[in-house]
Design a protein around this motif. Structure first.
Motif, PDB file in Angstrom:
ATOM      1  N   TYR B  32      62.156  30.849  91.229  1.00 44.74           N
ATOM      2  CA  TYR B  32      62.511  30.268  92.530  1.00 44.74           C
ATOM      3  C   TYR B  32      63.708  29.371  92.311  1.00 44.74           C
ATOM      4  CZ  TYR B  32      61.708  28.239  97.181  1.00 44.74           C
ATOM      5  OH  TYR B  32      61.819  27.855  98.497  1.00 44.74           O
ATOM      6  N   LEU B  34      67.058  27.042  94.083  1.00 48.85           N
ATOM      7  CA  LEU B  34      67.447  26.266  95.255  1.00 48.85           C
ATOM      8  C   LEU B  34      68.849  25.711  95.061  1.00 48.85           C
ATOM      9  CD1 LEU B  34      64.341  25.249  94.134  1.00 48.85           C
ATOM     10  CD2 LEU B  34      64.280  24.466  96.491  1.00 48.85           C
ATOM     11  N   TYR B  36      71.205  22.447  96.486  1.00 53.55           N
ATOM     12  CA  TYR B  36      71.209  21.180  97.191  1.00 53.55           C
ATOM     13  C   TYR B  36      72.634  20.667  97.263  1.00 53.55           C
ATOM     14  CZ  TYR B  36      66.116  20.600  96.868  1.00 53.55           C
ATOM     15  OH  TYR B  36      64.748  20.744  96.997  1.00 53.55           O
ATOM     16  N   PHE B  46      68.524  19.597 100.875  1.00 56.52           N
ATOM     17  CA  PHE B  46      68.224  21.008 100.645  1.00 56.52           C
ATOM     18  C   PHE B  46      69.112  21.887 101.515  1.00 56.52           C
ATOM     19  CE2 PHE B  46      66.027  24.802  99.813  1.00 56.52           C
ATOM     20  CZ  PHE B  46      65.722  25.429 101.018  1.00 56.52           C
ATOM     21  N   PHE B  89      74.310  21.013  93.704  1.00 55.82           N
ATOM     22  CA  PHE B  89      73.435  21.215  92.553  1.00 55.82           C
ATOM     23  C   PHE B  89      72.643  22.495  92.735  1.00 55.82           C
ATOM     24  CE2 PHE B  89      73.796  17.238  90.286  1.00 55.82           C
ATOM     25  CZ  PHE B  89      74.164  16.314  91.243  1.00 55.82           C
ATOM     26  N   LEU B 101      61.319  21.173  89.380  1.00 57.63           N
ATOM     27  CA  LEU B 101      62.719  21.560  89.493  1.00 57.63           C
ATOM     28  C   LEU B 101      63.497  21.180  88.250  1.00 57.63           C
ATOM     29  CD1 LEU B 101      63.573  20.643  93.199  1.00 57.63           C
ATOM     30  CD2 LEU B 101      62.916  22.861  92.241  1.00 57.63           C
ATOM     31  N   TRP B 103      67.389  21.060  86.985  1.00 58.79           N
ATOM     32  CA  TRP B 103      68.657  20.960  87.706  1.00 58.79           C
ATOM     33  C   TRP B 103      69.859  21.215  86.810  1.00 58.79           C
ATOM     34  CZ3 TRP B 103      68.947  18.901  92.911  1.00 58.79           C
ATOM     35  CH2 TRP B 103      67.699  18.561  93.453  1.00 58.79           C
ATOM     36  N   GLY B 104      70.905  21.780  87.407  1.00 57.62           N
ATOM     37  CA  GLY B 104      72.203  21.798  86.764  1.00 57.62           C
ATOM     38  C   GLY B 104      72.880  20.443  86.932  1.00 57.62           C
TER      39      GLY B 104
END
Lengths: 113, 113
Positions: B32, B34, B36, B46, B89, B101, B103-104
Motif C-alpha cells: 500500500y 501513499l 503526501y 494526504f 513525500f 508508514l 517514508w521517503g
C-alpha cells in the motif's frame, strides 16, 4: 469537521527534562500514530495505538512512551531529553488499524537546548 | 537502510505543465503506497494512495502509477499550479507490519510562473 489537533505548537526544553505531547484524532478515528520528523528527512514512525492498545513501535529508545485514552486521544512522553530529540513530532489518525490513509495534525516543534 | 527512496531532492516545473515525482522502494512486502504534500509549518496532507493490486489510481489532477516489477511509483500532477509548490513525500506500508508508514525523504516541487 475538526482535523487532528496537537498541543502545544512549540516547546522549548533543556537536556534531561521530560516532555508530554498531546493529540486529538479526527472524530470517529480509533487509530493514532506518532512520528518524528527531523529537517530534510521523512517522518520516522514511533508508535501506533488502536483501541487503546499499542499495535506497533518503531526503533526508538525506551525514553519514548505513549498511551491512548478511552476517547482515543493520545499522549507521547519523552524522558531524559537529548539534543537529538529536537524535531517536529507529528500525530496522525486513521479510521482503521491498517490499510487506510493517515491524516496528520500540524505537529509540535520540540527544541531541546 | 532506506526502504523508500526519493532520489530527487527538488524539481522545478513550469505552471501548466506536468509534474512527475518519483519514488523507489526495496521491500517487496510493501502493498500500500501513499503520497503526501507538506507545506512549511504544517503536517503532511494526504493526496492519493494505491494498493499493490492496481497499477494506476487517478484523482482529479493527481495520478499515481505503480510498477511492482521495478519497485517504482510515480505521482503525476497535470496541469501543475502555483499552489502545488510544496514538499512531496511518498510512503509505503505492509500488512505484516500493521501498515506502519515508511517514508521517503521528500521532493521539493517548485512551480514556476
Amino acid at each position: 469537521d475538526a482535523g487532528v489537533t496537537q498541543s502545544p505548537t512549540h516547546l522549548i526544553k533543556t537536556r534531561g527534562q521530560q516532555v508530554t505531547l498531546r493529540c486529538s484524532p479526527i472524530s470517529g478515528h480509533k487509530s493514532v500514530s506518532w512520528y518524528q520528523q527531523v529537517l530534510g528527512q521523512g517522518p520516522q514512525f514511533i508508535f501506533q495505538y488502536y483501541e487503546k492498545e499499542e499495535r506497533g513501535r518503531g526503533n526508538f529508545p525506551d525514553r519514548f512512551s505513549a498511551r491512548q485514552f478511552p476517547n482515543y486521544s493520545s499522549e507521547l512522553n519523552v524522558n531524559a531529553l537529548l539534543l537529538g530529540d529536537s524535531a517536529l513530532y507529528l500525530c496522525a489518525s486513521s479510521l482503521v488499524l491498517a490499510g487506510g490513509a493517515q491524516y496528520f495534525g500540524p505537529g509540535t516543534r520540540l527544541t531541546v537546548l | 537502510d532506506q526502504q523508500v527512496k526519493q532520489n530527487s531532492p527538488s524539481l522545478s516545473v513550469q505552471e501548466g505543465r506536468i509534474s512527475i515525482l518519483n519514488c523507489d522502494y526495496t521491500n517487496s512486502m510493501f502493498d500500500y503506497f501513499l503520497w503526501y504534500k507538506k507545506y512549511p509549518a504544517e503536517g503532511p496532507t494526504f493526496l492519493i494512495s494505491i494498493s499493490s493490486i492496481k497499477d494506476k489510481n487517478e484523482d482529479g489532477r493527481f495520478t499515481v502509477f505503480l510498477n511492482k516489477s521495478a519497485k517504482h511509483l510515480s505521482l503525476h500532477i497535470v496541469p501543475s499550479q502555483p499552489g502545488d509548490s510544496a514538499v512531496y513525500f511518498c510512503a509505503a506500508s505492509a500488512m505484516d507490519s500493521n501498515y506502519q508508514l515508511i517514508w521517503g525523504a521528500g521532493t521539493k516541487l517548485i512551480i514556476k510562473p
